[in-house]
Design an enzyme around this catalytic site. Sequence first.
Site, mmCIF file in Angstrom:
data_model
loop_
_atom_site.group_PDB
_atom_site.id
_atom_site.type_symbol
_atom_site.label_atom_id
_atom_site.label_comp_id
_atom_site.label_asym_id
_atom_site.label_seq_id
_atom_site.Cartn_x
_atom_site.Cartn_y
_atom_site.Cartn_z
ATOM 1 N N SER A 262 -7.572 1.540 -0.684
ATOM 2 C CA SER A 262 -6.781 1.038 0.622
ATOM 3 C C SER A 262 -5.424 0.081 -0.567
ATOM 4 O O SER A 262 -5.469 -0.878 -1.517
ATOM 5 C CB SER A 262 -7.302 0.574 1.079
ATOM 6 O OG SER A 262 -7.533 -0.772 0.476
ATOM 7 N N LYS A 263 -4.105 -0.297 0.688
ATOM 8 C CA LYS A 263 -3.075 0.001 -0.024
ATOM 9 C C LYS A 263 -3.313 -2.225 -0.008
ATOM 10 O O LYS A 263 -2.410 -2.507 -0.846
ATOM 11 C CB LYS A 263 -1.079 0.184 1.181
ATOM 12 C CG LYS A 263 -2.114 -0.235 2.015
ATOM 13 C CD LYS A 263 -1.008 0.242 3.346
ATOM 14 C CE LYS A 263 -0.967 -0.441 4.351
ATOM 15 N NZ LYS A 263 0.410 0.360 5.080
ATOM 16 N N ARG A 264 -4.460 -2.461 0.436
ATOM 17 C CA ARG A 264 -4.636 -3.968 1.036
ATOM 18 C C ARG A 264 -5.145 -4.408 -0.752
ATOM 19 O O ARG A 264 -4.771 -5.304 -1.038
ATOM 20 C CB ARG A 264 -6.235 -4.023 1.601
ATOM 21 C CG ARG A 264 -5.651 -4.364 3.019
ATOM 22 C CD ARG A 264 -5.347 -5.912 3.517
ATOM 23 N NE ARG A 264 -4.084 -6.675 3.236
ATOM 24 C CZ ARG A 264 -2.851 -6.312 4.038
ATOM 25 N NH1 ARG A 264 -3.303 -6.151 5.313
ATOM 26 N NH2 ARG A 264 -1.729 -6.785 3.949
ATOM 27 N N GLU B 95 5.483 -5.439 5.226
ATOM 28 C CA GLU B 95 4.878 -4.324 4.973
ATOM 29 C C GLU B 95 5.449 -3.815 6.116
ATOM 30 O O GLU B 95 5.674 -2.807 6.554
ATOM 31 C CB GLU B 95 3.763 -4.566 4.634
ATOM 32 C CG GLU B 95 2.882 -3.651 4.185
ATOM 33 C CD GLU B 95 1.609 -3.891 4.273
ATOM 34 O OE1 GLU B 95 1.111 -4.552 3.812
ATOM 35 O OE2 GLU B 95 0.927 -2.442 4.335
ATOM 36 N N ARG C 292 1.142 -8.985 -3.392
ATOM 37 C CA ARG C 292 -0.021 -9.096 -3.396
ATOM 38 C C ARG C 292 -0.425 -9.777 -5.022
ATOM 39 O O ARG C 292 -1.899 -9.582 -5.041
ATOM 40 C CB ARG C 292 -0.886 -7.559 -3.433
ATOM 41 C CG ARG C 292 -0.436 -6.906 -1.891
ATOM 42 C CD ARG C 292 -1.829 -5.490 -2.173
ATOM 43 N NE ARG C 292 -0.478 -5.172 -1.102
ATOM 44 C CZ ARG C 292 -0.041 -3.935 -0.863
ATOM 45 N NH1 ARG C 292 0.678 -3.011 -1.565
ATOM 46 N NH2 ARG C 292 0.768 -3.709 0.216
#
Length: 499
Positions: free
Chosen positions: A264-266, A424, A485
């Site tokens: 996941s992009k998280r 985002e 991130r």
Amino acid sequence: MNSISTEAPIRVRIAPSPTGDPHVGTAYIGLLNYIYARQRGGQFILRIEDTDRTRFVSTSEEMIFDSLRWLGLNWDEGPDVGGPFGPYRQSERTEIYREHADILLKNGTAYRCFCTAEELDDIRKQQLAAKLPPRYPGTCRRLTPEQIDANIAAGKSYTIRLAIPPHGNDLSSSTTFRDELRGSITFEHGNVDDQVLMKSDGYPTYHLANVVDDHLMQITDVIRAEEWISSTPKHVLLYKAFGWQVPRFWHMPLLRNIDKSKISKRKNPVSLIYYRDSGYLPPAIINFLGLMGGGMPSDFAGGDGVIEKFTLDEMVANFVFTDIRVGGPVFDLAKLKWLNGEYLRKLSPEDFFLAIRERVFGDDYLRQISALMQNRIETLTQFGDMTGFFFSDNVLPPQDTWVPKKRTPEDTLAFAQDQLAAIEAADWNHDALDASLRKLGEEKQWSVKENFMLLRAILTGSTMSPPLLESMIVFGKARSLDRVRRFLEAQKKLANQKK
RNA sequence: GGCGUUAUGGUGUAACUGGUUAACACGUCGCCCUCUCAAGGCGAAGAGUCCGGGUUCGAGCCCCGGUAACGCUACCA
């Protein structure tokens, strides 16, 4: 169960949804489908599944085309190249789905459902509260023809649901199908819900559109991600309801984050745009993806004798599908980087120079940056002083530059996390970013100055830079998000070390 | 909660139809090379194969029972 004939000419497909940036998982499944088709002299089809208009992103389709081509995964039929089974965009096939839904309505394997979203929501909540599995209670399945006519006459909107057996035509109590990697899998019908096939907006759901298209496009092998296993019985039941042959199913392992959750992009850069913009080479990405889940002989060495290094063509020649292992592989950036370095070093000096010039110092990129710099410098060579972050990947700001005077590091980090979510979600243009950040600042009582300065420090590593928003736009969304991130991650690690 | 899938060093993979001290790649650490950093060379640490039973002369591979992780559980795909 009648399955697809082994002699049928092989046809496979990938069916991405244009809901955002092209995903690394799409590339993975695309690669597998591509290899499968090329190994067997078959056709590889690209179909766009744009039936969810709430998540639709208009720029997404083009990005999908571009990034898959960039990786060298060329398709034989698709929305842009055409083909004998078009259209290849589901939004252009709504009439086909409607006709097919009618067939099911007529033969009793589907029914109209007049329940409203709110009603269904309430029921689901009750079931969950009672620790029951959320399931459609079948209210509308028991409607009489008269009641249905009355509802339609009253102008009530409805969905069309698949009637899971047992029912009039089919008294079976379970569905079994074969997964080519795992063997036979059985689902009791009591555990399969009456799936919505046609939404009230007239668009089909994935399940209907997918089965109808796969059949009409004569797909022989459905090679898709593991997350679809649970809905496969619905698909098999659909094939059966239409009286069609079932394709072979290959469910591929799901790529994972370091913590083993679905990628996941998280937790990972998942956008192919990010990898392109960050200077990864297509053969390195292809090679790395080919390592995920096995399939290649483990001691395979490509042209220069490096073990585990191979090209797309070598994969076509040597990949064995039944050797794929089904445990979800962790997408390990460290190994991708190693491979990318391998490929970078093997470039001729001229090609390497060309690559740098295109990716790092491309005219477009430089032109935009220079526009930001023209009235900020007095000699040309000062250009580099404020623009290093555009060209470097390693820009962690020291703590005294990112923590505002009246804030604690903890509060600041929490706010940075909010900033990440805010940018985002925003469209990647000046006004949208500006509005989104200012709104967040107001909510959290952060001044515009603190707000923007924090983000500037994170993205540029400095308190001095060209205008923040303009810089972010030039720098790109994928890389900006990743930079924030990585900053947060690095700070978390530091905090843990202190403990 | 229900259903399904999966389970080998930190990560990706090996180990022929059960057969020596579980192999390779990445990463990590050390040494060499070297003005630095890489690259390259050499070497090391790190798993007893999720757990518990069973079958067998012998099990990572077979059987049974657990556990955990993941996926699905939407008018999203």
